[in-house]
Design an enzyme around this catalytic site. Structure first.
Site, mmCIF file in Angstrom:
data_model
loop_
_atom_site.group_PDB
_atom_site.id
_atom_site.type_symbol
_atom_site.label_atom_id
_atom_site.label_comp_id
_atom_site.label_asym_id
_atom_site.label_seq_id
_atom_site.Cartn_x
_atom_site.Cartn_y
_atom_site.Cartn_z
ATOM 1 N N ASP A 55 40.205 32.815 35.582
ATOM 2 C CA ASP A 55 41.596 32.518 35.894
ATOM 3 C C ASP A 55 41.734 31.150 36.560
ATOM 4 O O ASP A 55 40.741 30.517 36.949
ATOM 5 C CB ASP A 55 42.172 33.596 36.817
ATOM 6 C CG ASP A 55 42.364 34.928 36.105
ATOM 7 O OD1 ASP A 55 42.505 34.922 34.871
ATOM 8 O OD2 ASP A 55 42.366 35.964 36.791
ATOM 9 N N TYR A 116 29.343 38.068 39.570
ATOM 10 C CA TYR A 116 30.295 37.247 40.315
ATOM 11 C C TYR A 116 29.946 37.267 41.798
ATOM 12 O O TYR A 116 29.314 38.216 42.290
ATOM 13 C CB TYR A 116 31.721 37.782 40.170
ATOM 14 C CG TYR A 116 32.406 37.485 38.861
ATOM 15 C CD1 TYR A 116 33.226 36.366 38.709
ATOM 16 C CD2 TYR A 116 32.250 38.334 37.766
ATOM 17 C CE1 TYR A 116 33.867 36.098 37.510
ATOM 18 C CE2 TYR A 116 32.892 38.072 36.559
ATOM 19 C CZ TYR A 116 33.698 36.957 36.441
ATOM 20 O OH TYR A 116 34.324 36.703 35.249
#
Length: 259
Positions: A55, A116
Site C-alpha cells: 500500500d 513482514y
C-alpha cells in the site's frame, strides 16, 4: 523472431514517495518506475508483475517482480545491467539481483511464504519519522505476545481484511507472529503463506489496543472468530510496515549454487 526469457528482479524500496507498488493511472508507483527503467534499457516496452501489492507508504527490503525480454548474457553482463538499471531509478528504489527462471515462473503465485515487520518507537526520533510509528504511551509487550501467538491457531483472517476486498479466500497459514524488543523500540514479525489487504496493519492495531490495556490478550480470539473487520483495531500508519522476505524454492537453490 528473438527468443524471450523470463527473469526475476530482486529489489528494495522506501515507499514514502509512492502510492504503493502497483501501477495506477493518476499516481506515482514503484512498479511504474521499474517498468520505465527497464523499457529505457531494453528500448522496448517492458511490463513487470510483482510478488504482491504494498500500500501507499509501505516499504520493502525484499521484493520480487518478473518480466519477459530477450536473452540477457548474465554471465558477462549482470553487473553492467544492475548498474544501468539503478542509474535509471530514483534514489529510493534499488535493484539488487536478476535471476533467469522458467518460462512459467510467477512472482506472485510461486512464493511459498512472505514475511513482514512492523516497527514502533517510543521517543521522538527525526530519523525514524518515515520508517517507524511513534507511540507515546507504554505497551504491555507480554500481553501483546500472548495475543499474537493466537494467530497461529487460526486460518480465517477475515476480521483483518480491508472491506470490499475481492479475495477468493480469507484463509492464511501464519507460521510466525511475535514482538521483538530492540534498543529503541519494538518490532512485530509475522510470516504467512499469503496475506490479505491491510491484514498486518489491522493485526498490529488490535495488538497495540491490547498492549494499551483496552482488552485482554484473549480478545484476539474474539476478533478472529468474529470474522468482522469492525471488531478489530484501527489500521496503524503505513510508515512502520516493511515487506522483508519473499521465498521461492528455485531462487534459494540458485543462491546456494552461486556460493
Amino acid at each position: 523472431m528473438h527468443q524471450v526469457n523470463r527473469y526475476f528482479l530482486e529489489l528494495s524500496y522506501h515507499g514514502g514517495n509512492y502510492h504503493g507498488w502497483q501501477t495506477q493511472p493518476n499516481a506515482i508507483t514503484v512498479q511504474q518506475k521499474i517498468d520505465e527503467a527497464l523499457s529505457i534499457y531494453f528500448k522496448s516496452k517492458i511490463e513487470t508483475l510483482g510478488c504482491g501489492r504494498t500500500d501507499t507508504g509501505v516499504h520493502a527490503t525484499q521484493f520480487f517482480a518478473h518480466f519477459d525480454c530477450s536473452i540477457i548474457d548474465l554471465e558477462n553482463q549482470e553487473l553492467k545491467f544492475l548498474r544501468s538499471i539503478n542509474s535509471l531509478l530514483p534514489y529510493d528504489i534499488a535493484v539488487h539481483h536478476i535471476y533467469p527462471v522458467a518460462p512459467d515462473a510467477h512472482a506472485r503465485f510461486d512464493a511459498t511464504f512472505r514475511s513482514y515487520q512492523y516497527h514502533i518507537h517510543f521517543n521522538k526520533n527525526p530519523f525514524k519519522t518515515h520508517t517507524s510509528w511513534l507511540v507515546k504511551e507504554s505497551l504491555d509487550i507480554k500481553a501483546m505476545n500472548i495475543a499474537a501467538a493466537y494467530l497461529l491457531e487460526y486460518e480465517d483472517f477475515g476480521a483483518f481484511c480491508k472491506s470490499n476486498a475481492d479475495n477468493f479466500t480469507n484463509n492464511c497459514l501464519v507460521s510466525r507472529a511475535e514482538w521483538e524488543v530492540t534498543a529503541d523500540g519494538i518490532i512485530f514479525h509475522i510470516t504467512a503463506n499469503r496475506f490479505l489487504r491491510n491484514m498486518v496493519r489491522a493485526i498490529v492495531g488490535t495488538l497495540t489496543d491490547i498492549g494499551r490495556g483496552k482488552f485482554s490478550p484473549d480478545y484476539m480470539r474474539e476478533v478472529i472468530e468474529s470474522k468482522n473487520r469492525s471488531a478489530a483495531g484501527a489500521s496503524v500508519p503505513a510508515c512502520g510496515l516493511f515487506l522483508t522476505e519473499v521465498n521461492y524454492p528455485y531462487i534459494m537453490r540458485a543462491v546456494e549454487e552461486e556460493k
